[in-house]
Design an enzyme around this catalytic site. Structure first.
Site, short mmCIF file in Angstrom:
data_model
loop_
_atom_site.label_atom_id
_atom_site.label_comp_id
_atom_site.label_asym_id
_atom_site.label_seq_id
_atom_site.Cartn_x
_atom_site.Cartn_y
_atom_site.Cartn_z
N TYR A 1 -5.44 6.70 4.75
CA TYR A 1 -5.69 5.66 3.75
C TYR A 1 -4.96 4.36 4.11
O TYR A 1 -5.56 3.28 4.12
CB TYR A 1 -5.26 6.12 2.36
CG TYR A 1 -5.21 4.97 1.39
CD1 TYR A 1 -6.40 4.48 0.84
CD2 TYR A 1 -4.02 4.32 1.08
CE1 TYR A 1 -6.39 3.38 0.00
CE2 TYR A 1 -4.00 3.22 0.25
CZ TYR A 1 -5.18 2.76 -0.30
OH TYR A 1 -5.17 1.66 -1.11
N GLU B 1 0.82 -1.21 0.00
CA GLU B 1 0.00 0.00 0.00
C GLU B 1 0.86 1.26 0.00
O GLU B 1 0.52 2.26 -0.64
CB GLU B 1 -0.96 0.00 1.20
CG GLU B 1 -2.06 -1.04 1.12
CD GLU B 1 -2.99 -0.84 -0.07
OE1 GLU B 1 -3.02 0.28 -0.64
OE2 GLU B 1 -3.70 -1.79 -0.43
N ASP C 1 -8.71 5.54 -2.04
CA ASP C 1 -7.65 6.01 -2.93
C ASP C 1 -8.28 6.60 -4.19
O ASP C 1 -9.51 6.80 -4.25
CB ASP C 1 -6.69 4.88 -3.27
CG ASP C 1 -7.33 3.77 -4.09
OD1 ASP C 1 -8.55 3.82 -4.35
OD2 ASP C 1 -6.61 2.84 -4.51
#
Length: 361
Positions: A125, A42, A143
């Site tokens: 996030y 990520e 995102d």
């Protein structure tokens, strides 16, 4: 959850079970995700595509397969492995976070979003992604793909970035208590493979009947974006200094700030005003050297500005010892040189300085 939200999440999960992408960091169906792999992927995927990240992720995990391995690594090695991904503060934060988790959390990630956000480099996030995918928390990572899908699903006419808070709230409302990690990854896959920025494949979308933007016949109009702004231009002068044995002077940038901790060809500060040559040479890393301006400019675009670097070059015999570090060009590959400095190297090597020149004026 409302019945509509329940139906939407069920449709998306059914689609995901059929169409899910096979990715090196994604656990197979029915297998618990590795928080370390989720975290690395990520962070790497921020501002970068899956295709670009895949070889980096595989090489990174091969070199540091566990959190403890990354914590024990030297920062220079991590920065070097990060070359080409950009946004080098992410690599520094990965290293710092790994060390903190080993030192203070017994080498384990916390499961709660708030606890994850307290770690170095983990924002809203990334915390939501780890919490949902690795720990099954009912979290909603948002995102660019998710922003696009939700904005189209509801035909949100509020422009970004103002619309982001509403999009996050809507994504959270759609997230089911069961399989929240799969739902998060399904949203990402939907945006990446079906609900594309241009020419979305609406007939293949599990939400096509419910999508307000599709019903209006203008899916590509969403999300609404503010008018584009022109990035400011900054200017600088780089100093390509070659020692008599062929080694080139490099130095390390400060740990904090842009390209922190990376190696660079020494340069003036980067500013909006042009650099008169005499003013630039007063900041040269070694005094008493005759500099030759090289043809061409190095241009590089960062997130918030565009940089143009002129390059001046010289040869030197025995320079001051504290000017930096001397590296032979054949060993540059082992240095954590950011992309902009690799451009400086290419320009300088294309127009080598063959001898001492009359001082530039």
């Amino acid at each position: 959850m409302t019945p509509d939200a329940t139906a939407l999440s069920a449709r998306l999960l059914a689609w995901y079970d059929r169409e899910r992408r096979e990715l090196p960091w994604r656990a197979p169906p029915g297998v618990a995700a590795d928080p370390y792999a989720v975290w690395i992927s990520e962070v790497m995927l921020q501002q970068t595509t899956v295709a670009a990240v895949t070889p980096y992720f595989q090489a990174f995990l091969a070199r540091w397969p566990r959190l403890q391995d990354l914590a024990a690594a030297d920062l220079d090695e991590v920065l070097h492995a990060w070359q080409g991904l950009g946004y080098y503060s992410r690599a520094r934060n990965l290293h710092a976070c790994a060390r903190l988790l080993v030192a203070e959390h017994e080498g384990r990630f916390p499961a709660a979003e708030d606890d994850l956000r307290a770690l170095p480099g983990i924002g809203a996030y990334t915390a939501a992604a780890i919490a949902a995918i690795a720990f099954g928390q009912q979290a909603a990572p948002v995102d660019g793909n998710v922003i696009r899908v939700i904005a189209r699903l509801y035909a949100l006419d509020e422009p970004l970035p103002r619309a982001r808070q509403r999009i996050e709230s809507l994504a959270k409302a759609l997230t089911p208590a069961r399989r929240p990690g799969d739902f998060a990854q399904a949203l990402m896959d939907l945006g990446a493979t079906v609900c594309a920025p241009r020419q979305p494949r609406c007939p293949a979308c599990p939400w096509h009947q419910a999508c307000a933007a599709r019903a209006q016949g203008q899916a590509e109009a969403f999300p609404v974006r503010p008018p584009a702004t022109i990035k400011p231009l900054r200017l600088g002068v780089a100093f390509w200094l070659v020692r008599s044995d062929g080694a080139v002077l490099l130095r390390r940038r400060p740990e904090r700030g842009l390209l922190g901790g990376m190696m660079e060809v020494p340069s003036t500060p980067w500013r909006t005003e042009p650099w008169p040559l005499a003013e630039a040479l007063a900041l040269a890393p070694v005094a008493g050297v005759s500099w030759q301006p090289l043809p061409g400019l190095v241009s590089h675009t960062f997130t918030h500005f565009t940089l143009e670097l002129a390059v001046v070059a010289a040869r030197v015999g025995v320079p001051a010892a504290d000017a930096g570090v001397w590296i032979r060009p054949r060993d540059f590959a082992a240095q954590a040189l950011p992309s902009v400095m690799k451009k400086v190297v290419r320009l300088a090597q294309a127009a080598p300085v063959t001898g001492r020149k009359r001082p530039a004026r």
